[in-house]
Design a protein around this motif. Structure first.
Motif, PDB file in Angstrom:
ATOM      1  N   THR A  55       0.850  -1.198   0.000  1.00 28.66           N
ATOM      2  CA  THR A  55       0.000   0.000   0.000  1.00 28.66           C
ATOM      3  C   THR A  55       0.884   1.247   0.000  1.00 28.66           C
ATOM      4  OG1 THR A  55      -0.050  -0.197   2.392  1.00 28.66           O
ATOM      5  CG2 THR A  55      -1.923  -1.079   1.189  1.00 28.66           C
ATOM      6  N   GLU A  56       0.219   2.379  -0.042  1.00 32.49           N
ATOM      7  CA  GLU A  56       1.007   3.620  -0.177  1.00 32.49           C
ATOM      8  C   GLU A  56       1.917   3.846   1.033  1.00 32.49           C
ATOM      9  OE1 GLU A  56       0.478   8.360  -1.002  1.00 32.49           O
ATOM     10  OE2 GLU A  56      -1.293   7.074  -1.029  1.00 32.49           O
ATOM     11  N   ARG A  57       1.341   3.666   2.234  1.00 31.95           N
ATOM     12  CA  ARG A  57       2.161   3.763   3.451  1.00 31.95           C
ATOM     13  C   ARG A  57       2.069   2.421   4.177  1.00 31.95           C
ATOM     14  NH1 ARG A  57       4.060   8.780   4.501  1.00 31.95           N
ATOM     15  NH2 ARG A  57       3.177  10.430   3.203  1.00 31.95           N
ATOM     16  N   PRO A  58       2.915   1.505   3.807  1.00 32.47           N
ATOM     17  CA  PRO A  58       2.791   0.125   4.324  1.00 32.47           C
ATOM     18  C   PRO A  58       2.889   0.106   5.844  1.00 32.47           C
ATOM     19  CG  PRO A  58       4.487   0.287   2.624  1.00 32.47           C
ATOM     20  CD  PRO A  58       4.104   1.686   2.967  1.00 32.47           C
ATOM     21  N   ARG A  59       2.030  -0.760   6.424  1.00 31.37           N
ATOM     22  CA  ARG A  59       2.006  -0.825   7.873  1.00 31.37           C
ATOM     23  C   ARG A  59       1.987  -2.288   8.327  1.00 31.37           C
ATOM     24  NH1 ARG A  59      -2.017  -1.196  11.617  1.00 31.37           N
ATOM     25  NH2 ARG A  59      -3.644  -1.012  10.019  1.00 31.37           N
ATOM     26  N   ALA A  60       2.974  -2.633   9.110  1.00 29.65           N
ATOM     27  CA  ALA A  60       2.987  -3.966   9.735  1.00 29.65           C
ATOM     28  C   ALA A  60       2.372  -3.836  11.123  1.00 29.65           C
ATOM     29  CB  ALA A  60       4.406  -4.493   9.843  1.00 29.65           C
ATOM     30  N   SER A  61       1.956  -4.939  11.698  1.00 29.63           N
ATOM     31  CA  SER A  61       1.361  -4.881  13.034  1.00 29.63           C
ATOM     32  C   SER A  61       2.430  -4.459  14.040  1.00 29.63           C
ATOM     33  CB  SER A  61       0.774  -6.247  13.413  1.00 29.63           C
ATOM     34  OG  SER A  61       1.821  -7.147  13.696  1.00 29.63           O
ATOM     35  N   ARG A  62       1.971  -3.904  15.162  1.00 27.22           N
ATOM     36  CA  ARG A  62       2.924  -3.465  16.194  1.00 27.22           C
ATOM     37  C   ARG A  62       3.616  -4.670  16.828  1.00 27.22           C
ATOM     38  NH1 ARG A  62      -1.224   0.021  19.338  1.00 27.22           N
ATOM     39  NH2 ARG A  62      -2.562  -1.289  18.057  1.00 27.22           N
ATOM     40  N   LEU A  67      10.604  -0.540   9.633  1.00 22.58           N
ATOM     41  CA  LEU A  67      10.297   0.785   9.083  1.00 22.58           C
ATOM     42  C   LEU A  67       8.846   0.919   8.635  1.00 22.58           C
ATOM     43  CD1 LEU A  67      13.585   1.159   7.025  1.00 22.58           C
ATOM     44  CD2 LEU A  67      12.957   2.487   9.069  1.00 22.58           C
ATOM     45  N   ALA A  68       8.200  -0.265   8.405  1.00 26.56           N
ATOM     46  CA  ALA A  68       6.832  -0.226   7.854  1.00 26.56           C
ATOM     47  C   ALA A  68       5.833   0.030   8.978  1.00 26.56           C
ATOM     48  CB  ALA A  68       6.538  -1.541   7.131  1.00 26.56           C
ATOM     49  N   ASP A  69       5.780   1.267   9.466  1.00 23.94           N
ATOM     50  CA  ASP A  69       4.912   1.583  10.603  1.00 23.94           C
ATOM     51  C   ASP A  69       3.721   2.441  10.192  1.00 23.94           C
ATOM     52  OD1 ASP A  69       6.103   3.926  10.022  1.00 23.94           O
ATOM     53  OD2 ASP A  69       7.056   4.216  11.984  1.00 23.94           O
ATOM     54  N   GLY A  70       3.491   2.578   8.871  1.00 28.54           N
ATOM     55  CA  GLY A  70       2.342   3.333   8.396  1.00 28.54           C
ATOM     56  C   GLY A  70       2.612   4.816   8.250  1.00 28.54           C
ATOM     57  N   SER A  71       3.775   5.276   8.710  1.00 25.60           N
ATOM     58  CA  SER A  71       4.074   6.706   8.609  1.00 25.60           C
ATOM     59  C   SER A  71       4.960   6.993   7.388  1.00 25.60           C
ATOM     60  CB  SER A  71       4.785   7.182   9.878  1.00 25.60           C
ATOM     61  OG  SER A  71       6.107   6.688   9.893  1.00 25.60           O
ATOM     62  N   ASP A 102      10.449   6.753   1.476  1.00 27.38           N
ATOM     63  CA  ASP A 102      11.049   6.974   2.795  1.00 27.38           C
ATOM     64  C   ASP A 102      11.770   5.714   3.274  1.00 27.38           C
ATOM     65  OD1 ASP A 102       9.838   9.421   2.726  1.00 27.38           O
ATOM     66  OD2 ASP A 102       8.077   8.751   3.859  1.00 27.38           O
ATOM     67  N   ILE A 103      11.049   4.577   3.083  1.00 30.25           N
ATOM     68  CA  ILE A 103      11.631   3.308   3.545  1.00 30.25           C
ATOM     69  C   ILE A 103      12.896   3.001   2.762  1.00 30.25           C
ATOM     70  CG2 ILE A 103      11.235   0.803   3.672  1.00 30.25           C
ATOM     71  CD1 ILE A 103       8.284   1.478   4.307  1.00 30.25           C
ATOM     72  N   ALA A 104      12.824   3.264   1.434  1.00 28.27           N
ATOM     73  CA  ALA A 104      13.996   3.003   0.590  1.00 28.27           C
ATOM     74  C   ALA A 104      15.179   3.852   1.055  1.00 28.27           C
ATOM     75  CB  ALA A 104      13.671   3.301  -0.870  1.00 28.27           C
ATOM     76  N   ALA A 105      14.884   5.115   1.405  1.00 24.21           N
ATOM     77  CA  ALA A 105      15.958   6.023   1.832  1.00 24.21           C
ATOM     78  C   ALA A 105      16.592   5.524   3.127  1.00 24.21           C
ATOM     79  CB  ALA A 105      15.388   7.428   2.023  1.00 24.21           C
ATOM     80  N   SER A 106      15.737   5.124   4.077  1.00 24.45           N
ATOM     81  CA  SER A 106      16.269   4.643   5.358  1.00 24.45           C
ATOM     82  C   SER A 106      17.061   3.364   5.177  1.00 24.45           C
ATOM     83  CB  SER A 106      15.126   4.393   6.336  1.00 24.45           C
ATOM     84  OG  SER A 106      14.424   5.594   6.557  1.00 24.45           O
ATOM     85  N   LEU A 107      16.530   2.465   4.328  1.00 25.72           N
ATOM     86  CA  LEU A 107      17.228   1.200   4.095  1.00 25.72           C
ATOM     87  C   LEU A 107      18.569   1.442   3.417  1.00 25.72           C
ATOM     88  CD1 LEU A 107      14.478  -1.323   2.959  1.00 25.72           C
ATOM     89  CD2 LEU A 107      15.867  -1.446   5.018  1.00 25.72           C
TER      90      LEU A 107
END
Lengths: 498, 503
Positions: free
Chosen positions: B426-433, B465-469, B474-479
């Motif tokens: 999804t656009e802002r991928p989110r995994a469970s906490r 990193l996939a926390d929905g924010s 962004d994730i690619a940059a952090s990785l």
């Protein structure tokens, strides 16, 4: 013991046979190796708990007229049958009593050997406790007790099939129906389960096992819901509390002193020698033991656990012609002197010989050079070799040689007991206390070998038996050598006295 | 509490999620047998012997309107679990430290009661108490999950178990105990010959060569009993409960038996369901049961109505092997019942529908989709590939029957409800906490299908990193900053396929 237990044994007769593992001579030889002073089989007192119809005691009584044998059982039918058998053989030194194990008391006196075969796993805890206390109370100071029981871990695999059979027949009252249904269930499971898994293999093994059993044995061994199996250390601990200590397995080779200890890949040998019970327990794990024939003696007997092989010099030796007898690996046959001795034992089978006679003959055969000191060395090597062969169950050791002959005389005589047994069927007890099934020729032939007929007089009837069996044509002449062959066969089966 | 009284300290029970205990799955069995199981999103669940909550916590996060209570005897386990609950920020779960004997559930307080890995490992009074809690605490249409070591298979397990117990009798340290137990088993199996005993030993060795904690808390546990199913059924019935079935219906699949054997079992009447199951135990040599129970007064319908299937959700079965270990139907046997091996000219409507349905379910994976949606997809697939049904008006019941067959054969899963799993990134991928917490703690992570997943290091970094924010960039940059060479997009797609991203 409860009335239902007694009734169960009257309804389905347990086929009694002689168990050579319980023979006092065998127990005495083991006790002697450990440094005890066991009573000689020819002058001893034996008690058997759960003797059934005396199938084990009566042949012993026949073989040792100077010894006294007492058997007790809760089946009146069995006791009556055993008494009739003893009377038929004219035996006065065997007493069979209808008596509960729980009622054995000081009035029984003491015994040099006490046997409880096929009892321990099939009685309630209080009776097991009583059996051990009988061992303690009624055993002479150098006495030996024999107790057999179903053992773990091997019995876990047997429990698989047993548990399912028991569940399947739980609603059935009739013993015959229970046996039929139990067999049917195993057949069904064996046909249906995975062809290449171990579970299916276990069930097919169980099916083969119960297939060999008579209905009576299946009923008593497998469909007795109360039957219990034990780990060795549990029985050893109970025996220890009763003031007893483990001596050995009745088959020496099956104990941790025997070759079976090699199954641990060096593990058993690392356990300190005085921790015999620990060694034994691990042996059971390594071989997957499902049945034990354990010997116990008084806890205070000082046993020499490091057996000196030279002790065999004081014993008699015989070969071991049982078909299942393991062969020593080539390397263990060792020196030529041992090969010569094993050859000699095969020649004199089923007789036993004292060690020094065997040694002289073996030394002569290998033509030892270098005089008497070399011969003494060879004898010592032979003693070590014989002990090694005993550890592998390749030879038998005796404190007294069995009374029998390998060479039939002109008026050959077979065991009276075997002839009396043969009147009822082809299964007889030989003079080495083994149970034997005779073929259709030897069975009627044996009954004629009663010391009154010459070899020539036996040849005629034998020809008749051979014709009946289809082994000979009716018009063929009667040959003396056929009778000699048949007598030689009986001699090899340890059935002839002269 | 010191080490010996709470071995959890030295050797924590792994205590991960157990997919087979999820209300979504046990509720399905209840529904198929004619019960009206509670709606999963707002159900009430009790777990006896919950450890640190590894099973309950992911459920609690997934269904915020449902309520979860867990109980365990290990104070340390419960404290550990509470810390996780706080870290993850859950308010609908309560972990209690206590003894099962002291539990007093309110009447009908729970829709689902789970006792996994308890029954065989506790003394008799606790066993009786488990049934009393189920009877008292279950709602009228509530379902209990109770697992136990079973006979006849349990007989052979005792071989190694008794060896291990004897061998380690003088050792008190759990870690050393496990080490020595393992060593003696390996030595024994290595020494054993080629006979049956040796074969059994080698198989048992494979079983115990799994992980540390089960060995200590299972085989080395002083309390460890195996039961005939019938004995357990009788104990449950005495408490006012009845046997509903196995948590995995495929384990009861008579269809994999040779026809003569299936015929023999078919002679057992349907009311005697547990009896038939007992003989299946005999045929498969089962050593473990994961069984479901409900109140005695519920009238069960053993002939499953296909209409029930139409109310369920369909998901791919990702596990190719049957859970529950040896004894169950083998994968290679399944072909016998699923109709796949038949030649096309003899194909029936069921075959055609099943083939299309399996393709449709596979395309939707890892999501579970409503039956109606599967039906639409299947009809569209048949139209596109120009396959004509013999009886198109019966497409719906035929599909339901086909799916039921596939479910019995363990080829698909049927769930009461569909968890919100993202089918793709999804656009802002989110995994469970909880998954992110687990990734942070470097343990296996629980996905949204309530299964445990092993991640490689790159996947783990990406999951954190996939926390929905963050979006993919962004994730690619952090990785990239962390020096990862696999693309963020590829990693996120992997996580989505692993059912780790929420819709």
């Amino acid at each position: 013991m409860s009335e239902t237990a007694a009734a169960a044994y009257d309804a389905v007769r347990y086929p009694g046979v002689a168990f050579d593992q319980t023979h006092p001579d065998r127990l005495a030889a083991i006790a002697f190796l450990f440094g005890m002073q066991p009573a000689p089989p020819s002058r001893c007192r034996v008690l058997e708990l759960g003797c059934g119809s005396g199938a084990n005691l009566v042949p012993l009584a026949y073989g040792y007229p100077e010894s006294a044998f007492l058997g007790i059982d809760i089946s009146a039918a069995d006791i009556a049958q055993g008494r009739a058998q003893a009377a038929a053989c004219g035996l006065r030194n065997v007493t069979l009593e209808l008596c509960d194990i729980m009622d054995v008391d000081a009035g029984f006196g003491t015994f040099d050997y006490i046997i409880a075969h096929g009892v321990y796993s099939w009685v309630p805890a209080r009776v097991r406790e009583k059996i051990l206390s009988i061992f303690r109370e009624r055993l002479a100071p150098h006495g030996v007790a024999f107790v057999s029981y179903n053992a773990y871990p091997g019995s876990h695999l047997r429990d698989l099939g047993r548990r399912m059979m028991l569940y399947h027949v739980r609603m059935l009252q009739d013993a015959g129906a229970q046996v039929r249904q139990a067999r049917a269930l195993l057949q069904f499971l064996a046909d249906t389960t995975d062809a290449d898994g171990t579970y299916g293999a276990a069930l097919r093994g169980a099916l083969a096992r119960v297939g060999e059993k008579s209905d009576a044995v299946l009923y008593h061994d497998d469909l007795d819901g109360a039957a219990k199996a034990f780990l060795f250390h549990e029985v050893a601990e109970d025996a220890g509390r009763a003031g007893l200590q483990f001596l050995s397995e009745a088959v020496f080779a099956h104990s941790s002193f025997g070759h079976v200890a090699r199954s641990g890949g060096g593990f058993i040998e690392q356990i300190p020698e005085d921790e015999v019970a620990v060694r034994e327990q691990y042996v059971d794990f390594f071989v997957g033991r499902w049945f034990r024939e354990a010997l116990f003696c008084h806890a205070e007997r000082k046993l020499d656990r490091r057996i000196d092989p030279q002790r065999v010099r004081a014993l008699f030796v015989s070969g071991c012609a049982r078909p299942s007898a393991p062969r020593l690996p080539e390397g263990d046959r060792g020196q030529p002197i041992m090969t010569a001795a094993l050859d000699r034992l095969e020649e004199i089978w089923p007789q036993a010989t004292d060690f020094s006679t065997l040694a002289k003959e073996a030394v002569r055969r290998v033509a030892v050079e270098g005089g008497s000191s070399a011969a003494r060395e060879q004898e010592a090597a032979l003693a070590a070799g014989v002990y090694e062969a005993y550890r592998a169950d390749m030879v038998a050791l005796h404190v007294e040689p069995p009374v029998l002959t390998a060479k039939p005389g002109e008026r050959p005589l077979s065991s009276l007991l075997a002839r009396r047994q043969a009147e009822r069927g082809p299964i007889v007890t030989n003079l080495r206390h083994e149970t034997i099934r005779l073929d259709e020729v030897l069975h009627p032939f044996l009954m004629l070998v009663d010391g009154t007929r010459t070899v020539d007089e036996l040849a005629g009837p034998l020809a008749g038996f051979l014709v009946q069996s289809g082994a000979q044509q009716a018009h063929e002449p009667v040959f003396r050598d056929r009778a000699e062959q048949a007598l030689a066969a009986l001699a090899r089966l340890a059935l002839l006295l002269r | 509490m010191n080490d010996t009284s709470d071995p959890y300290e030295r050797l924590p029970y792994a205590g991960e999620a157990y997919a087979q205990t999820h209300p979504n799955r046990i509720g399905t069995i209840a529904a198929l047998f004619g019960m009206r199981p509670a709606h999963v999103p707002c159900c009430r669940v009790l777990e006896l012997g919950c450890g640190f909550g590894g099973n309950l916590i992911p459920m609690a996060e997934q269904w915020p309107s449902a309520r979860f209570v867990g109980l365990d005897l290990s104070e340390r386990a419960v404290a550990h679990g509470r810390a996780i609950v706080r870290a993850v920020g859950l308010r609908n779960i309560e972990l209690r430290h206590g003894d099962i004997l002291d539990v007093r559930p309110g009447a009908g307080e729970f829709d689902y009661i789970i006792a996994h890995g308890v029954y065989s490992w506790v003394p008799d009074p606790v066993r009786r108490k488990v049934w009393a809690i189920c009877r008292e605490g279950l709602a009228p249409h509530g379902v209990a999950f109770v697992s136990f070591n079973a006979l006849p298979g349990g007989h052979r397990r005792r071989i190694m178990r008794e060896l291990m117990q004897y061998h380690t009798r003088a050792i008190s340290d759990p870690v050393e105990k496990v080490r020595q137990a393992r060593a003696i088993c390996a030595h024994l199996a290595g020494c054993a010959g080629g006979g049956l005993y040796g074969e059994v030993l080698r198989e048992e060795l494979e079983r115990i060569e799994a992980r540390d904690a089960p060995l200590y808390h299972d085989d080395l546990s002083p309390e460890n009993r195996a039961f005939l199913l019938q004995d357990v059924v009788e104990a449950a019935e005495a408490a006012g409960l009845q046997y509903l079935g196995e948590a995995t219906l495929a384990h009861s699949n008579v269809g994999i038996l040779p026809p003569f054997a299936a015929g023999t079992l078919a002679q057992i009447p349907e009311e005697a369901f547990a009896l038939r199951e007992q003989y299946l135990d005999f045929l498969f040599g089962r050593n473990f049961h994961q069984s479901l129970w409900c109140r005695s007064e519920i009238a069960l319908n053993r002939s499953i109505e296909t209409a029930t299937v139409a109310r369920l959700h369909v998901a791919e079965n990702e596990a190719s092997n049957v859970p529950g270990g040896h004894g169950g139907p083998k994968a290679r046997d399944r072909r016998r019942t699923d109709g796949r091996s038949r030649a096309p000219e003899s194909a029936t409507d069921t075959d055609r529908l099943l083939e299309a349905a399996l393709a449709q379910v596979c395309a939707c994976a890892p999501q579970a989709v409503p039956f109606a949606s599967v039906l639409r997809g299947v009809l569209e697939r048949l139209r596109q590939s120009n396959v004509k049904l013999a009886a198109p008006e019966r497409a719906e019941p035929s599909l339901a029957a086909a799916l039921l067959g596939a479910y019995r054969a363990n080829r698909i899963e049927l769930w009461l409800d569909a968890p919100a799993i993202a089918p793709c990134v999804t656009e802002r991928p989110r995994a469970s906490r909880i998954a992110r917490y687990q990734a942070w703690a470097k343990t296996r992570v629980t996905n949204l299908r309530h299964a445990n997943v092993n991640l490689d290091e790159a996947q783990r970094q990406c999951l954190l990193l996939a926390d929905g924010s963050r979006d993919v960039h962004d994730i690619a940059a952090s990785l990239a900053a962390a020096g990862k060479d696999r693309g963020a997009k590829a990693l996120l797609e992997e996580l989505a396929r692993l059912a780790l991203l929420a819709a």
